[in-house]
Write a protein that holds these residues in place. Structure first.
Motif, PDB file in Angstrom:
ATOM      1  N   ARG A  43      -7.133   0.412   9.515  1.00  0.00           N
ATOM      2  CA  ARG A  43      -7.409   1.082  10.548  1.00  0.00           C
ATOM      3  C   ARG A  43      -9.356   0.043  10.972  1.00  0.00           C
ATOM      4  N   LEU A 126      -4.173   5.359  18.793  1.00  0.00           N
ATOM      5  CA  LEU A 126      -4.903   5.250  18.880  1.00  0.00           C
ATOM      6  C   LEU A 126      -6.139   3.925  18.062  1.00  0.00           C
ATOM      7  N   VAL A 141     -16.973   4.898  13.852  1.00  0.00           N
ATOM      8  CA  VAL A 141     -15.938   6.259  14.353  1.00  0.00           C
ATOM      9  C   VAL A 141     -14.234   6.001  13.873  1.00  0.00           C
ATOM     10  N   HIS A 145     -14.652  10.132  11.357  1.00  0.00           N
ATOM     11  CA  HIS A 145     -13.612  10.877  12.437  1.00  0.00           C
ATOM     12  C   HIS A 145     -12.183  10.872  11.731  1.00  0.00           C
ATOM     13  N   ILE A 146     -11.699  10.010  11.213  1.00  0.00           N
ATOM     14  CA  ILE A 146     -10.592   9.741  10.717  1.00  0.00           C
ATOM     15  C   ILE A 146     -10.806  10.026   9.004  1.00  0.00           C
ATOM     16  N   LYS A 173     -16.554   7.004  21.039  1.00  0.00           N
ATOM     17  CA  LYS A 173     -15.960   7.401  21.546  1.00  0.00           C
ATOM     18  C   LYS A 173     -15.560   7.509  22.421  1.00  0.00           C
TER      19      LYS A 173
ATOM     20  N   LEU B  13      -8.868  13.593  22.163  1.00  0.00           N
ATOM     21  CA  LEU B  13      -9.715  12.437  21.091  1.00  0.00           C
ATOM     22  C   LEU B  13      -9.444  12.470  20.227  1.00  0.00           C
ATOM     23  N   ASP B  14      -9.702  14.129  19.712  1.00  0.00           N
ATOM     24  CA  ASP B  14      -9.782  14.942  18.421  1.00  0.00           C
ATOM     25  C   ASP B  14      -8.032  14.957  17.699  1.00  0.00           C
ATOM     26  N   LEU B  16      -5.340  12.856  18.352  1.00  0.00           N
ATOM     27  CA  LEU B  16      -5.761  11.687  18.770  1.00  0.00           C
ATOM     28  C   LEU B  16      -6.273  10.857  16.420  1.00  0.00           C
ATOM     29  N   PHE B  17      -7.029  11.920  16.725  1.00  0.00           N
ATOM     30  CA  PHE B  17      -8.058  11.319  15.120  1.00  0.00           C
ATOM     31  C   PHE B  17      -7.314  11.970  13.933  1.00  0.00           C
ATOM     32  N   SER B  18      -6.736  13.288  14.838  1.00  0.00           N
ATOM     33  CA  SER B  18      -5.943  13.637  13.829  1.00  0.00           C
ATOM     34  C   SER B  18      -4.589  13.015  13.145  1.00  0.00           C
ATOM     35  N   SER B  20      -3.637  10.627  13.924  1.00  0.00           N
ATOM     36  CA  SER B  20      -4.179   8.919  12.705  1.00  0.00           C
ATOM     37  C   SER B  20      -4.611   9.892  11.294  1.00  0.00           C
ATOM     38  N   ASP B  21      -5.128  10.433  10.912  1.00  0.00           N
ATOM     39  CA  ASP B  21      -4.786  10.398   9.963  1.00  0.00           C
ATOM     40  C   ASP B  21      -3.718  10.911   8.894  1.00  0.00           C
TER      41      ASP B  21
END
Lengths: 192, 118
Positions: A43, A126, A141, A145-146, A173, B13-14, B16-18, B20-21
């Motif tokens: 990332r 993303l 970030v 958040h990840i 963000k 946005l959350d 998208l974060f999920s 990505s994870d």
């Protein structure tokens, strides 16, 4: 000790075991840590091959300092995230790659019914947008958040104050929300 | 147009974060093999020289070689208590035997009379 019996052992204890000659401890640590470091490096760099190199280098540094590790002073993951960030920053300084040109294609128009494709497209979008942030904003970030770390640990990794972490994540963000808002439809976000 | 629609919401946005994870790259078998080979090589590089030196050889190295030992022997001869060992200067094994940060003459008797492993 069997690999599965080490699941309850902390990273720090495994590192001490490794330093004392336990080969199984190295395997357990690698299985635990390599995915996290690879994900974080990917990332930061948006390049799989570079991220793999950074992962190998970061863990090599861990093997080297294992005999000198002092338990209770820091978490192994905190130390590794910091090393990973430094390695990524070095690479980013050397090669300022164009992420726009290398960006993978995202599906046009309305998303397909295949949720797997949608998730993949969202993740890629993303990553593209993260590449547009400053290195420090991106790091903050991603860690928050990840990777799911809390601000005090992020502050320790980045060697800044908690307030600075909050500022970086908030600005990062906002920038992401703005950049990705233009791609709302192709990311499968619709009104109502 | 509604200005809000030009930006993703917090919830979007959350999402998208999920994503990505969930889509995090997994290490390849080749990468894991390289990592483990590095670990093994590092372990091998550490273990072999220590085994040849033996305990006294390791202690000698921790004390800073012969120069360090000559100074230490002089101090011990005059009956001084020395706290010279930062924890990471000694191997775990050595620090267990010597009891940590302080060395007394009882633990290192007559250094000049002891032959060290070559």
């Amino acid at each position: 000790m069997a690999l599965d019996a080490m699941s309850e052992v902390s990273d720090e204890a495994l590192l001490v075991l490794y330093a004392n000659g336990d080969a199984t401890a190295a395997r357990s640590l690698s299985v635990r840590l390599a995915p996290r470091i690879l994900g974080h490096a990917y990332r930061m760099l948006n390049d799989r091959a570079e991220a793999e190199d950074v992962t190998q280098e970061a863990l090599m540094r861990l093997w080297k300092i294992a005999p000198d590790w002092r338990q209770g002073e820091a978490k192994v993951t905190t130390w590794l995230y910091r090393v990973t960030a430094n390695l990524c920053t070095d690479r980013l300084r050397k090669v300022r790659h164009s992420d726009i040109e290398d960006a993978p294609e995202v599906a046009d128009g309305a998303p397909s019914a295949d949720q797997t494709l949608i998730a993949k497209a969202r993740a890629e979008a993303l990553n593209d947008a993260l590449a547009g942030l400053s290195d420090r904003q991106r790091q903050a970030v991603v860690l928050r958040h990840i990777e799911g770390l809390q601000n005090p640990e992020i502050a320790e990794i980045m060697d800044i104050s908690v307030e600075a972490v909050e500022s970086l994540t908030a600005r990062g963000k906002r920038a992401l929300a703005g950049a990705l808002g233009k791609r709302r439809a192709e990311l499968g976000f619709y009104d109502g | 147009m509604d200005k809000r629609k030009s930006e993703l919401s917090e919830a979007e946005l959350d999402t998208l974060f999920s994503a990505s994870d969930a889509e995090a790259p997994l290490p390849s078998g080749d990468l894991m093999a390289r990592i483990l080979a590095d670990a093994e090589a590092e372990q091998g590089a550490r273990s072999e020289p220590v085994a040849r030196r033996g305990f006294l050889g390791t202690l000698r190295e921790a004390l800073g070689g012969w120069a360090g030992i000559s100074g230490l022997a002089g101090a011990v001869a005059t009956g001084l208590v020395i706290g010279v060992f930062p924890p990471d200067a000694l191997s775990y094994y050595s620090s267990l035997l010597l009891g940590g940060d302080v060395i007394y003459s009882d633990y290192v008797p007559a250094l000049s009379e002891v032959s060290f492993d070559g």
